[in-house]
Design a protein around this motif. Structure first.
Motif, PDB file in Angstrom:
ATOM      1  N   PHE A  67       0.845  -1.189   0.000  1.00  0.00           N
ATOM      2  CA  PHE A  67       0.000   0.000   0.000  1.00  0.00           C
ATOM      3  C   PHE A  67       0.881   1.240   0.000  1.00  0.00           C
ATOM      4  O   PHE A  67       2.053   1.184   0.365  1.00  0.00           O
ATOM      5  CB  PHE A  67      -0.970   0.007   1.186  1.00  0.00           C
ATOM      6  CG  PHE A  67      -0.303  -0.075   2.516  1.00  0.00           C
ATOM      7  CD1 PHE A  67       0.016   1.062   3.234  1.00  0.00           C
ATOM      8  CD2 PHE A  67       0.010  -1.320   3.071  1.00  0.00           C
ATOM      9  CE1 PHE A  67       0.642   0.988   4.456  1.00  0.00           C
ATOM     10  CE2 PHE A  67       0.632  -1.400   4.302  1.00  0.00           C
ATOM     11  CZ  PHE A  67       0.956  -0.258   5.002  1.00  0.00           C
ATOM     12  N   ASN A  68       0.323   2.342  -0.472  1.00  0.00           N
ATOM     13  CA  ASN A  68       1.030   3.619  -0.516  1.00  0.00           C
ATOM     14  C   ASN A  68       0.536   4.528   0.598  1.00  0.00           C
ATOM     15  O   ASN A  68      -0.658   4.539   0.912  1.00  0.00           O
ATOM     16  CB  ASN A  68       0.798   4.329  -1.854  1.00  0.00           C
ATOM     17  CG  ASN A  68       1.443   3.598  -3.005  1.00  0.00           C
ATOM     18  OD1 ASN A  68       2.503   3.023  -2.858  1.00  0.00           O
ATOM     19  ND2 ASN A  68       0.785   3.640  -4.151  1.00  0.00           N
ATOM     20  N   ILE A  69       1.460   5.274   1.170  1.00  0.00           N
ATOM     21  CA  ILE A  69       1.114   6.271   2.177  1.00  0.00           C
ATOM     22  C   ILE A  69       1.365   7.638   1.543  1.00  0.00           C
ATOM     23  O   ILE A  69       2.463   7.930   1.091  1.00  0.00           O
ATOM     24  CB  ILE A  69       1.976   6.105   3.443  1.00  0.00           C
ATOM     25  CG1 ILE A  69       1.735   4.724   4.054  1.00  0.00           C
ATOM     26  CG2 ILE A  69       1.684   7.216   4.438  1.00  0.00           C
ATOM     27  CD1 ILE A  69       2.691   4.399   5.179  1.00  0.00           C
ATOM     28  N   THR A  70       0.345   8.462   1.476  1.00  0.00           N
ATOM     29  CA  THR A  70       0.463   9.800   0.902  1.00  0.00           C
ATOM     30  C   THR A  70       0.519  10.817   2.031  1.00  0.00           C
ATOM     31  O   THR A  70      -0.383  10.869   2.869  1.00  0.00           O
ATOM     32  CB  THR A  70      -0.731  10.105  -0.019  1.00  0.00           C
ATOM     33  OG1 THR A  70      -0.774   9.109  -1.049  1.00  0.00           O
ATOM     34  CG2 THR A  70      -0.605  11.479  -0.646  1.00  0.00           C
ATOM     35  N   ILE A  71       1.583  11.600   2.037  1.00  0.00           N
ATOM     36  CA  ILE A  71       1.734  12.654   3.037  1.00  0.00           C
ATOM     37  C   ILE A  71       1.236  13.950   2.402  1.00  0.00           C
ATOM     38  O   ILE A  71       1.748  14.372   1.364  1.00  0.00           O
ATOM     39  CB  ILE A  71       3.217  12.810   3.465  1.00  0.00           C
ATOM     40  CG1 ILE A  71       3.807  11.471   3.896  1.00  0.00           C
ATOM     41  CG2 ILE A  71       3.356  13.885   4.534  1.00  0.00           C
ATOM     42  CD1 ILE A  71       3.163  10.860   5.094  1.00  0.00           C
ATOM     43  N   PRO A  72       0.247  14.608   3.000  1.00  0.00           N
ATOM     44  CA  PRO A  72      -0.270  15.854   2.414  1.00  0.00           C
ATOM     45  C   PRO A  72       0.794  16.951   2.374  1.00  0.00           C
ATOM     46  O   PRO A  72       1.680  17.000   3.236  1.00  0.00           O
ATOM     47  CB  PRO A  72      -1.409  16.258   3.362  1.00  0.00           C
ATOM     48  CG  PRO A  72      -1.757  15.012   4.123  1.00  0.00           C
ATOM     49  CD  PRO A  72      -0.496  14.205   4.197  1.00  0.00           C
ATOM     50  N   ASN A  73       0.697  17.820   1.377  1.00  0.00           N
ATOM     51  CA  ASN A  73       1.595  18.973   1.286  1.00  0.00           C
ATOM     52  C   ASN A  73       1.544  19.772   2.575  1.00  0.00           C
ATOM     53  O   ASN A  73       0.509  19.858   3.226  1.00  0.00           O
ATOM     54  CB  ASN A  73       1.190  19.889   0.128  1.00  0.00           C
ATOM     55  CG  ASN A  73       1.538  19.292  -1.213  1.00  0.00           C
ATOM     56  OD1 ASN A  73       2.364  18.398  -1.309  1.00  0.00           O
ATOM     57  ND2 ASN A  73       0.904  19.793  -2.255  1.00  0.00           N
ATOM     58  N   LYS A  74       2.678  20.368   2.922  1.00  0.00           N
ATOM     59  CA  LYS A  74       2.825  21.244   4.082  1.00  0.00           C
ATOM     60  C   LYS A  74       2.647  20.525   5.414  1.00  0.00           C
ATOM     61  O   LYS A  74       2.401  21.166   6.435  1.00  0.00           O
ATOM     62  CB  LYS A  74       1.898  22.449   3.973  1.00  0.00           C
ATOM     63  CG  LYS A  74       2.200  23.296   2.749  1.00  0.00           C
ATOM     64  CD  LYS A  74       1.341  24.515   2.672  1.00  0.00           C
ATOM     65  CE  LYS A  74       1.658  25.264   1.387  1.00  0.00           C
ATOM     66  NZ  LYS A  74       0.768  26.327   1.107  1.00  0.00           N
ATOM     67  N   THR A  75       2.758  19.192   5.426  1.00  0.00           N
ATOM     68  CA  THR A  75       2.751  18.476   6.700  1.00  0.00           C
ATOM     69  C   THR A  75       4.013  18.853   7.453  1.00  0.00           C
ATOM     70  O   THR A  75       5.108  18.810   6.904  1.00  0.00           O
ATOM     71  CB  THR A  75       2.701  16.947   6.470  1.00  0.00           C
ATOM     72  OG1 THR A  75       1.486  16.623   5.802  1.00  0.00           O
ATOM     73  CG2 THR A  75       2.782  16.189   7.778  1.00  0.00           C
ATOM     74  N   SER A  76       3.854  19.237   8.698  1.00  0.00           N
ATOM     75  CA  SER A  76       4.998  19.664   9.506  1.00  0.00           C
ATOM     76  C   SER A  76       6.017  18.542   9.645  1.00  0.00           C
ATOM     77  O   SER A  76       5.650  17.369   9.736  1.00  0.00           O
ATOM     78  CB  SER A  76       4.531  20.097  10.892  1.00  0.00           C
ATOM     79  OG  SER A  76       3.685  21.210  10.797  1.00  0.00           O
ATOM     80  N   PRO A  77       7.308  18.903   9.687  1.00  0.00           N
ATOM     81  CA  PRO A  77       8.338  17.890   9.890  1.00  0.00           C
ATOM     82  C   PRO A  77       8.151  17.193  11.238  1.00  0.00           C
ATOM     83  O   PRO A  77       7.702  17.803  12.199  1.00  0.00           O
ATOM     84  CB  PRO A  77       9.649  18.666   9.876  1.00  0.00           C
ATOM     85  CG  PRO A  77       9.322  20.027   9.369  1.00  0.00           C
ATOM     86  CD  PRO A  77       7.871  20.238   9.567  1.00  0.00           C
ATOM     87  N   GLY A  78       8.494  15.918  11.280  1.00  0.00           N
ATOM     88  CA  GLY A  78       8.395  15.173  12.537  1.00  0.00           C
ATOM     89  C   GLY A  78       8.172  13.699  12.293  1.00  0.00           C
ATOM     90  O   GLY A  78       8.162  13.225  11.151  1.00  0.00           O
TER      91      GLY A  78
END
Length: 181
Positions: free
Chosen positions: A12-23
């Motif tokens: 499966f793929n995990i999509t990280i939304p734009n502008k997600t804070s680093p961490g």
């Protein structure tokens, strides 16, 4: 339907939304299944996803154009610096480094620099140009480097037209008619 000793895997793929804070972010996964004897099986696990800092500088304009008469200071225009990544831009500087405008005119940026620009924020920068008195009329260019300490840079072209100076002076400033007795 799996037989004894056979494994099953699912990609499966995990999509990280734009502008997600680093961490670090944790994704909890639960798998449920039915065994051949109709008993229920389950497995729970957590996956750590690290979102890296990704500051990104963008500049709204690629060039500023205007007319500045010799011997004057005038606002050529402004440009906007955008912090388009997921982390703040640090130490954004402006440097007029190439061309007649940079070498022979005075170029002023207001503000002179940006210490920090939060992710998703923008800052407008005013560009003032001073052309020396009696500078020859013509069209002149300059290149401005806009850089952040934690990202790359963008360039902006300044295009300045110095119009023909049609003013004149008279010396002496007054004349007297000599009088005879």
């Amino acid at each position: 339907n799996l037989t004894k000793g056979i494994t099953c895997s699912k990609t499966f793929n995990i999509t990280i939304p734009n502008k997600t804070s680093p961490g670090n972010y944790y994704i909890n996964l639960t798998a449920n299944w039915t065994n051949p004897d109709n008993s229920k099986g389950t497995n729970e696990t957590s996956i750590n996803v690290t979102v890296a800092s990704n500051p990104l500088i963008n500049v709204s304009e690629t060039n500023l154009t205007g007319s500045v008469p010799d011997g004057t200071e005038k606002t050529l225009g402004n440009f906007t610096v955008f912090s388009a990544g997921n982390d703040a831009l640090q130490n954004v500087n402006f440097n007029c480094y190439s061309g007649t405008v940079c070498q022979n005119f005075t170029v002023e940026f207001i503000p002179t620099s940006i210490l920090s620009l939060a992710a998703g924020s923008n800052q407008s920068v005013i560009v003032n140009i001073t052309v020396p008195l009696s500078y020859p009329a013509g069209d002149y260019n300059g290149t401005v480097n806009i850089s952040a300490a934690n990202d790359n840079y963008k360039n902006l072209t300044l295009e300045v037209n110095v119009p023909v100076n049609r003013t004149w002076g008279m010396q002496p400033e007054y004349c007297e008619k000599p009088q005879t007795p």
